[in-house]
Design a protein around this motif. Structure first.
Motif, mmCIF file in Angstrom:
data_model
loop_
_atom_site.group_PDB
_atom_site.id
_atom_site.type_symbol
_atom_site.label_atom_id
_atom_site.label_comp_id
_atom_site.label_asym_id
_atom_site.label_seq_id
_atom_site.Cartn_x
_atom_site.Cartn_y
_atom_site.Cartn_z
ATOM 1 N N LYS A 188 -2.587 5.213 1.695
ATOM 2 C CA LYS A 188 -2.435 3.951 2.109
ATOM 3 C C LYS A 188 -3.978 3.392 2.053
ATOM 4 O O LYS A 188 -4.089 2.071 1.671
ATOM 5 N N GLU A 189 -5.033 3.845 2.655
ATOM 6 C CA GLU A 189 -6.263 3.440 2.377
ATOM 7 C C GLU A 189 -6.603 2.800 0.801
ATOM 8 O O GLU A 189 -7.314 1.772 0.752
ATOM 9 N N LYS A 203 -9.440 -2.468 5.896
ATOM 10 C CA LYS A 203 -9.378 -1.408 6.850
ATOM 11 C C LYS A 203 -7.734 -1.073 6.633
ATOM 12 O O LYS A 203 -7.016 -1.768 6.452
ATOM 13 N N ARG A 204 -7.522 0.091 7.166
ATOM 14 C CA ARG A 204 -6.209 0.861 7.137
ATOM 15 C C ARG A 204 -5.244 -0.030 7.976
ATOM 16 O O ARG A 204 -4.022 -0.145 7.681
ATOM 17 N N SER A 219 -2.432 -2.404 6.764
ATOM 18 C CA SER A 219 -1.028 -1.821 6.146
ATOM 19 C C SER A 219 0.147 -2.463 7.089
ATOM 20 O O SER A 219 0.289 -2.446 8.205
ATOM 21 N N GLU A 236 0.886 -1.169 -0.014
ATOM 22 C CA GLU A 236 0.056 0.260 0.095
ATOM 23 C C GLU A 236 0.854 1.196 0.072
ATOM 24 O O GLU A 236 0.283 2.539 -0.193
#
Lengths: 319, 319
Positions: free
Chosen positions: A66-67, A98-99, A102, A58
């Protein structure tokens, strides 16, 4: 069969929970959108029952944030596989986008390693980065984002293949005098290790900076360009010296980071994997630490794709 | 009209001897073969009587060695212009295709500047590199190859636009703590100067690392990625701090090199040009040196393409 997949910015790594399948695919996310096709191909060939996935890709700069990166990668995985579980950066499997998905590949490795080695520092030197993860009582204690880990010295953004030599050496010593280096992407760490005989052309699994070949001569040409020279201007000995200084500086960098993390957590045992295991060995020896090489326990191939293997084993263990 | 052309790896610069024509074309040699077409277009539009040419683009890594690079570029020039003269690295015009045409653009500038300012250090900070050329009695005294000049601190391979920030900063200070940086090509010096308000979007005359735009927001996104963050993870103040540290480190680098060259030749006057003139000013002030800005003498546009203007003037002066 349960499959683990580690989707990085440059490489997509695959391993089955039984260790029989191990694959490394060079899929540079920032260059093209081959990922969906690559995943579909893996799904068709290997037909896994379910897949465990960890994501670091990401961060690639084709994504504005990143999302967006996570969303793209999760969609590509779900399009290819019917039953996929994503490990988040706190070590929990989820099907949610979801974030917190990452930069979670080290969490899979560290959780899995923590089961066998309760107190240790887990280190993985890959093509691009070095993870230095403190584990206490089997629990990983690193920062939850790459940014946090950079600040904590738990992430050194240098690796055994893809790192621009200009980011490692601002100057090189040649015949006892300092020589500045070029800041272009003229040569990478893979060129230095190839010239030093520490990796083979087949182990040079990323693209070359100039698009030329992976022979000794090609690598020497690239190393010469780091000081703006071509092969008529610089001798063999100087080229080896540059390659050697790349390695020494990288070892110093990761040794400094390891020392800092080890001191903070009072741990003196290192568990290492990745294609740069040989560099971790140097750092651990420098500090007089014990070292376990996961390549000796699981084989060299699994060591190179360890997060993928670990996430498959974790998902399998969840039953 | 006599035209000067400076063919670099990234940019082709053009100026007429009367200063009326000034052009900067982004022609990255390592990416494609647009050079022949670009030169033909210049020839057709400007129809110069003769052209003076200096070359640095032979270092681009599409060429296996400098001779191949020189040969390709000389051919492209001769295909486009009927009467072209190449300045070699000892300051002599020739029509011959030879290795000594390599990295000669600073020689044109320094010879021309030497006529007016007998003893000085000529500095040109371009998009990619910084030249620091000692001139005594009007004669330039720098090494004759880039490799020699890197060793002599007469070439610092950092510039005001294209330089990878990872090659400048291994760590940044954020809230008094050190944070390592990523070694990817995530952001370049142009991003730092854009965020600092020191260059405009129009002055950002090279490609962006991520292929995105040249707005403040785009540049901030790229700077954040240098510490593996996106804009949700890092504050305005920290981003400005990173940009500021890029500038400070670059100024320190060129100040160190300038100090060394100045001391060796016992010169304390600097004559500066290039789009990074503002950085030279900082370095000269730091050392208490006199400074002449060629942008004030010839105008900002000529200062940015000074080697092209200088080679046109030298050829014109030859009669």
């Amino acid at each position: 069969m349960i499959l683990g997949i580690d989707i990085g910015g440059a490489n997509t790594k695959v391993a089955s929970h039984d260790g029989r399948t191990v694959e490394l695919h060079y899929v540079p996310l920032w260059k093209n959108t081959r990922l969906p096709g690559a995943l579909l191909d893996i799904a068709k060939r290997l037909k896994p029952e379910k897949v465990g996935v960890v994501i670091t890709g990401e961060l690639a700069d084709c994504f504005p944030d990143k999302e967006t990166g996570i969303s793209y990668i999760v969609d590509a995985v779900n399009d290819a596989f019917s039953d996929a579980y994503f490990l988040d950066s706190s070590g929990v499997f989820t099907k949610e986008k979801k974030r917190e998905l990452s930069a979670a590949n080290w969490m899979a490795s560290a959780l899995f390693v923590g089961k066998d080695y309760k107190d240790c520092i887990f280190m993985d030197i890959g093509s691009t980065t070095t993870d230095i993860i403190p584990i206490k009582d089997g629990i990983p204690h690193a920062g939850r984002t790459d940014f946090e880990r950079l600040k904590n010295s738990e992430l050194v953004y240098s690796g055994a293949l893809r790192t621009n030599i200009a980011a490692i050496l601002g100057t090189v010593k040649l015949n006892c005098a300092a020589c500045r280096t070029s800041s272009e992407l003229f040569a990478i760490t893979a060129d230095a290790y190839l010239v030093l005989g520490m990796i083979s052309g087949e182990e040079y699994t990323c693209e070359t900076p100039d698009g030329a070949g992976k022979t000794m001569l090609d690598a020497k040409r690239r190393l010469a360009r780091v000081v703006c020279a071509d092969l008529t201007e610089i001798g063999e000995e100087e080229l080896f010296s540059i390659a050697h200084q790349v390695m020494e500086k990288l070892v110093k960098c990761i040794t400094d980071a390891l020392r800092e993390v080890a001191k903070r957590h009072d741990i003196t045992r290192v568990v290492a994997c990745g294609l740069g295991e040989f560099l971790v060995k140097r750092a651990a020896e420098e500090l007089g630490f014990d070292i376990v090489l996961l390549s000796e326990k699981y084989g060299k191939e699994i060591s190179k794709v360890f997060p993928a293997y670990a996430v498959a084993r974790l998902l399998d263990g969840r039953g």
